[in-house]
Every structure is written in C-alpha cells, then in structure tokens.
Design a protein around this motif. Structure first.
Motif, mmCIF file in Angstrom:
data_model
loop_
_atom_site.group_PDB
_atom_site.id
_atom_site.type_symbol
_atom_site.label_atom_id
_atom_site.label_comp_id
_atom_site.label_asym_id
_atom_site.label_seq_id
_atom_site.Cartn_x
_atom_site.Cartn_y
_atom_site.Cartn_z
ATOM 1 N N THR A 37 11.664 -6.323 -13.614
ATOM 2 C CA THR A 37 11.673 -7.299 -14.710
ATOM 3 C C THR A 37 12.306 -8.592 -14.210
ATOM 4 O O THR A 37 13.445 -8.580 -13.719
ATOM 5 C CB THR A 37 12.450 -6.765 -15.922
ATOM 6 N N ILE A 38 11.556 -9.687 -14.312
ATOM 7 C CA ILE A 38 12.051 -10.999 -13.882
ATOM 8 C C ILE A 38 12.782 -11.653 -15.046
ATOM 9 O O ILE A 38 12.198 -11.927 -16.098
ATOM 10 C CB ILE A 38 10.883 -11.894 -13.415
ATOM 11 N N ASN A 39 14.065 -11.910 -14.887
ATOM 12 C CA ASN A 39 14.871 -12.564 -15.928
ATOM 13 C C ASN A 39 14.955 -14.067 -15.733
ATOM 14 O O ASN A 39 15.294 -14.792 -16.669
ATOM 15 C CB ASN A 39 16.283 -11.984 -15.937
ATOM 16 N N GLY A 83 19.460 -9.213 -2.570
ATOM 17 C CA GLY A 83 20.702 -8.667 -3.081
ATOM 18 C C GLY A 83 21.423 -9.631 -4.000
ATOM 19 O O GLY A 83 21.891 -9.244 -5.076
ATOM 20 N N GLU A 84 21.500 -10.893 -3.601
ATOM 21 C CA GLU A 84 22.186 -11.882 -4.439
ATOM 22 C C GLU A 84 21.450 -12.080 -5.756
ATOM 23 O O GLU A 84 22.077 -12.251 -6.810
ATOM 24 C CB GLU A 84 22.310 -13.198 -3.680
ATOM 25 N N GLY A 85 20.117 -12.046 -5.721
ATOM 26 C CA GLY A 85 19.346 -12.178 -6.957
ATOM 27 C C GLY A 85 19.616 -11.036 -7.912
ATOM 28 O O GLY A 85 19.742 -11.241 -9.126
ATOM 29 N N TYR A 86 19.730 -9.824 -7.366
ATOM 30 C CA TYR A 86 20.028 -8.665 -8.209
ATOM 31 C C TYR A 86 21.452 -8.761 -8.758
ATOM 32 O O TYR A 86 21.691 -8.537 -9.951
ATOM 33 C CB TYR A 86 19.849 -7.376 -7.422
ATOM 34 N N GLY A 126 0.788 -1.222 0.000
ATOM 35 C CA GLY A 126 0.000 0.000 0.000
ATOM 36 C C GLY A 126 0.820 1.271 0.000
ATOM 37 O O GLY A 126 0.276 2.371 -0.049
ATOM 38 N N GLN A 127 2.168 1.120 0.061
ATOM 39 C CA GLN A 127 3.040 2.286 0.203
ATOM 40 C C GLN A 127 3.729 2.680 -1.102
ATOM 41 O O GLN A 127 4.600 3.548 -1.091
ATOM 42 C CB GLN A 127 4.107 1.998 1.266
ATOM 43 N N GLY A 128 3.355 2.042 -2.197
ATOM 44 C CA GLY A 128 3.967 2.357 -3.479
ATOM 45 C C GLY A 128 3.376 1.490 -4.566
ATOM 46 O O GLY A 128 2.506 0.648 -4.313
ATOM 47 N N ARG A 129 3.845 1.691 -5.781
ATOM 48 C CA ARG A 129 3.363 0.929 -6.944
ATOM 49 C C ARG A 129 4.511 0.126 -7.522
ATOM 50 O O ARG A 129 5.585 0.667 -7.821
ATOM 51 C CB ARG A 129 2.842 1.903 -8.006
ATOM 52 N N ILE A 130 4.308 -1.185 -7.625
ATOM 53 C CA ILE A 130 5.318 -2.062 -8.208
ATOM 54 C C ILE A 130 4.701 -2.792 -9.391
ATOM 55 O O ILE A 130 3.710 -3.524 -9.244
ATOM 56 C CB ILE A 130 5.845 -3.083 -7.178
ATOM 57 N N ASP A 131 5.254 -2.579 -10.574
ATOM 58 C CA ASP A 131 4.842 -3.302 -11.773
ATOM 59 C C ASP A 131 5.869 -4.387 -12.045
ATOM 60 O O ASP A 131 7.079 -4.103 -12.113
ATOM 61 C CB ASP A 131 4.753 -2.363 -12.972
ATOM 62 N N VAL A 132 5.421 -5.622 -12.182
ATOM 63 C CA VAL A 132 6.321 -6.757 -12.379
ATOM 64 C C VAL A 132 6.101 -7.323 -13.769
ATOM 65 O O VAL A 132 4.980 -7.705 -14.130
ATOM 66 C CB VAL A 132 6.085 -7.851 -11.316
ATOM 67 N N ILE A 133 7.173 -7.393 -14.554
ATOM 68 C CA ILE A 133 7.122 -7.933 -15.909
ATOM 69 C C ILE A 133 7.886 -9.242 -15.925
ATOM 70 O O ILE A 133 9.061 -9.301 -15.547
ATOM 71 C CB ILE A 133 7.734 -6.950 -16.926
ATOM 72 N N GLU A 134 7.221 -10.294 -16.367
ATOM 73 C CA GLU A 134 7.858 -11.613 -16.503
ATOM 74 C C GLU A 134 7.438 -12.179 -17.845
ATOM 75 O O GLU A 134 6.297 -12.601 -18.024
ATOM 76 C CB GLU A 134 7.439 -12.538 -15.372
ATOM 77 N N GLY A 135 8.358 -12.150 -18.801
ATOM 78 C CA GLY A 135 8.010 -12.577 -20.155
ATOM 79 C C GLY A 135 6.953 -11.650 -20.739
ATOM 80 O O GLY A 135 7.092 -10.427 -20.730
ATOM 81 N N ALA A 136 5.882 -12.241 -21.206
ATOM 82 C CA ALA A 136 4.800 -11.454 -21.803
ATOM 83 C C ALA A 136 3.761 -11.018 -20.785
ATOM 84 O O ALA A 136 2.809 -10.302 -21.121
ATOM 85 C CB ALA A 136 4.119 -12.278 -22.904
ATOM 86 N N ARG A 137 3.938 -11.416 -19.542
ATOM 87 C CA ARG A 137 2.935 -11.131 -18.520
ATOM 88 C C ARG A 137 3.357 -9.964 -17.641
ATOM 89 O O ARG A 137 4.517 -9.854 -17.254
ATOM 90 C CB ARG A 137 2.707 -12.367 -17.659
ATOM 91 N N THR A 181 15.415 -3.676 -12.224
ATOM 92 C CA THR A 181 14.410 -2.652 -11.937
ATOM 93 C C THR A 181 14.848 -1.329 -12.535
ATOM 94 O O THR A 181 16.051 -1.084 -12.694
ATOM 95 C CB THR A 181 14.167 -2.487 -10.429
ATOM 96 N N ASP A 182 13.867 -0.513 -12.865
ATOM 97 C CA ASP A 182 14.181 0.804 -13.425
ATOM 98 C C ASP A 182 14.502 1.827 -12.345
ATOM 99 O O ASP A 182 15.019 2.897 -12.642
ATOM 100 C CB ASP A 182 13.030 1.306 -14.298
ATOM 101 N N ASP A 183 14.215 1.514 -11.087
ATOM 102 C CA ASP A 183 14.497 2.452 -9.997
ATOM 103 C C ASP A 183 14.718 1.664 -8.717
ATOM 104 O O ASP A 183 13.793 1.401 -7.956
ATOM 105 C CB ASP A 183 13.344 3.447 -9.828
#
Length: 395
Positions: A45-47, A63-66, A18-29, A73-75
């Motif tokens: 963006t999920i790679n 952190g390790e995933g990044y 509720g404290q922000g907006r997160i858009d998650v892109i994974e492939g075409a979804r 992420t763009d930000d």
C-alpha cells in the motif's frame, strides 16, 4: 513530476517480476505484477507518492521509506523474498553497477569504519540501545545469534541451549581448558560453558551495556572465580588460551580488518588450540559487490558491519594464520525460525517497549531489519556456518 517518473520506472521493473505476486494499492488504483498463482505474494500500500522513489536508492531507500511510513505491506518477509529471487537473476548486472558504486561509497566514507574508536561507536549504536530491549525478545540466556533447532517443535530456549551444547562439545571443553570468547553478548555462552564443563572463561566486549549486565549475571551465577568479563577490543587482548570461540561477532569486524582479526585470534591461541567460529556469511560471488557498499543494514542497524564469505574466511586462514579448518556445518536453515521467534516476541512486547520510550519509527525499523534478515536467510542470500579451526599441535 519526479514521483511520476519514478512510478513509471519502478512499474516497468515490476512488470518483469516472475518469482512472486505483488499487488500495489495506491489510493483507488490497484496494480498487479507477477503470476497470479505464485507461491509468494504480498500486497503493498502506497501512502505517499514519494515511495516510488525509494527503490531507486536500493535497500537504504526501501528501508527508510518503510520506516518513515511511505509504504506498507501485509507480508514484509514474503515481499523481500520476492525481491531476493529477482535480484538473483540480476546479480551479473548488479555487479557491473555495484562495484564502482561500492568504491565510491568507500571513498566518500559513507560506511562507518571499525577503527578502535569507530568500533566502540558502531557497537554502541546497536548493542547499547538498552538491555531491556534485547531481553524482551531473546531467550532467557539472551543469545543474540542463530539457534540450533533439534526438531521443528523445539522452543527458542531449547534451541539456544542445543546450540551452546553443540559449541562446547565441538571445542571438547573440560576443567583443564581456558576459553577465550571474543564477543561476550550478555554472558550466556561464558556462563553455560563454565557451568557445563568447569573450564575457565575470559570473555570480552566493547559494549558498555553488555559488559555491565554480563558481569552482573556472572556474579549472580556464582562464577566470578571462573569467568572474567573484559571491556576491551579484541586487538588489545593479551595472553594465550587453548580454546577460542567467537559467535557472530566477525560481522562487526569490518572488511578492512578481517586479516587483523584472524591474525590476532591465531596469536592468542596456543599451539595446540582449537577455535570455533559461528559466522553469518554472504556468497562468494557477491562478496565483492556488497563489500563496503552502503546498505540499510550497515548504516541503520549495524554501522560498519560487513558479512564475510566462506572463501574470504578460507583465504584469511591460509594467509595470516597457522590454523586449518577441520570441520564446518551450514546451519542457515535454523536462522529463519530463530528470527521469526525474535520478531514475534518483539511485537508481543511492543506495548511495554513503547512505554519505555521506543517510538513507532523504531518499531518499523526493527520490523524491517528482522523481516529482511529472515527473508535473506530463507532465500540463502545470506547464510550461517559453524566452523572449527585447529592449530598445528591440536589433537
């Protein structure tokens, strides 16, 4: 199957954002979480589907995933700010889970300790990465601590100079004083204090790279008669000094040694002495949650590190020293612009750094470290203070 279960579980948590907006892109979804008109927003963006498992392992997993490129992420700063705001709502629940987890981490030795040999290894792991690296993004004095911006338009160089002048003024340094600095860095404060006030300075570090460059810079400044640089653990220092300064070194002491640190400072300071401490702090309410627990910062960036709380510092002063706190100032607001400047300079210098052997994984690790630190200060999950302590005879 594990990735699908993790996706469902993490998705359920994100559904409560509720404290922000997160858009998650994974492939075409594409999935969106949080209010559409939120001030803070980030696109992830999920790679690799395994990225959904990363949040299950806290800051270490994220952190390790990044770093390994499983997600982008763009930000990054905004994303971690959103996470910090959500965590604030969950601190009570986290405490119930984190306390036994932290005990388990300590029992298993998952967080490096700062015994004398351990401290040398831990400091070397960060500060001996190469002087060229740190010179690429720090100011000309190579101050690796929060600056003090007199106004929003001030440059990093001017802000670091303002911080150093402020410290010298608070300590009332003059030619008659002998200043002990615990945590040399690359000699910036020692050189500035000696030049500005005429005082003598003894400064110590346990980083070999810092020691060598600091000595060279003192020689180049023509201050070898005033400034002595030591390669020595603070626990092994001898002598008495009427002024003592320690700028963002306490975070490397380790939670097991905070009493030892303050006791030694008290012993090294004359009966009429003053000590100025600049420290990154954590809120008293979550100090016990985080103390000794495994995190991305204390395993991948600053091994063995632990942030004190202001309550912890007050307790140490009362318990093991004769010093009293006579002044304190919260300078947290000055850290986000400091970190933003460092991050910008780091990326501007990246091609040169890459040519010197730093790889893409290193770039992403430092991006995560600098961005998550900036987000933490922006949301005041962590803070920064300057405090002045006085011995009984100080006037």
């Amino acid at each position: 199957m594990r990735d699908a279960l993790a996706r469902a579980g993490v998705g359920a948590v994100l559904g409560r954002v509720g404290q922000g907006r997160i858009d998650v892109i994974e492939g075409a979804r594409e999935r969106s979480y949080g209010p559409s008109d939120a001030e803070l927003r980030a696109t992830v963006t999920i790679n690799d589907p395994a990225a959904w498992r990363d949040p299950l392992h806290g800051s270490v997993g994220l952190g390790e995933g990044y770093v390994d490129g499983r997600w982008e992420t763009d930000d990054l700063v905004a994303l971690i700010q959103i996470a910090a705001r959500e965590l604030r709502e969950m601190d009570g629940i986290r405490g119930a889970v984190a306390r036994p987890r932290a005990i388990w981490h300590r029992l298993r030795g998952l967080v490096p300790e700062n015994t004398r040999p351990g401290a040398r290894r831990n400091i070397s792991a960060h500060y001996d990465l190469g002087n060229d690296l740190f010179a690429s993004f720090l100011d000309e004095r190579m101050m690796y601590s929060c600056a003090y911006f007199p106004d929003a338009a001030a440059s990093l160089e001017l802000a670091q100079l303002a911080k150093l002048d402020r410290i010298c003024d608070r300590l009332r340094l003059g030619p008659e004083n002998h200043l002990l600095e615990i945590g040399t860095g690359w000699g910036g404060l020692a050189i500035h204090a000696a030049r500005r006030s005429g005082c003598r300075v003894t400064t110590t570090t346990i980083s070999r790279e810092q020691f060598e460059l600091a000595r060279q810079r003192v020689r180049d400044a023509g201050l070898t008669d005033q400034v002595t640089v030591l390669l020595q653990d603070y626990r092994d220092l001898e002598g008495r000094f009427d002024r003592l300064v320690s700028i963002e070194m306490i975070e490397a002491v380790g939670w097991q040694y905070f009493d030892d640190y303050f006791r030694r400072c008290d012993e090294l300071l004359s009966d009429d002495g003053l000590m100025l401490l600049q420290a990154i702090t954590i809120d008293d309410s979550i100090y016990e949650i985080e103390k000794g627990a495994k995190s991305f910062a204390n395993t991948h960036v600053f091994p063995g590190g632990c942030l004190p709380s202001q309550g912890l510092i007050t307790g140490c002063l009362e318990r093991v020293t004769s010093m009293k706190q006579v002044w304190v100032d919260d300078i947290t607001a000055h850290y986000p612009p400091t970190l933003a400047a460092w991050r910008g300079r780091f990326f501007d210098a990246w091609e040169r750094l890459r040519e010197r052997g730093y790889d893409e994984r290193f770039r992403r690790l430092w991006d995560f470290y600098l961005s998550s630190s900036e987000a933490g200060f922006r949301e005041r999950r962590i803070g920064d203070v300057q405090a002045l302590f006085a011995k009984p005879g100080a006037r």
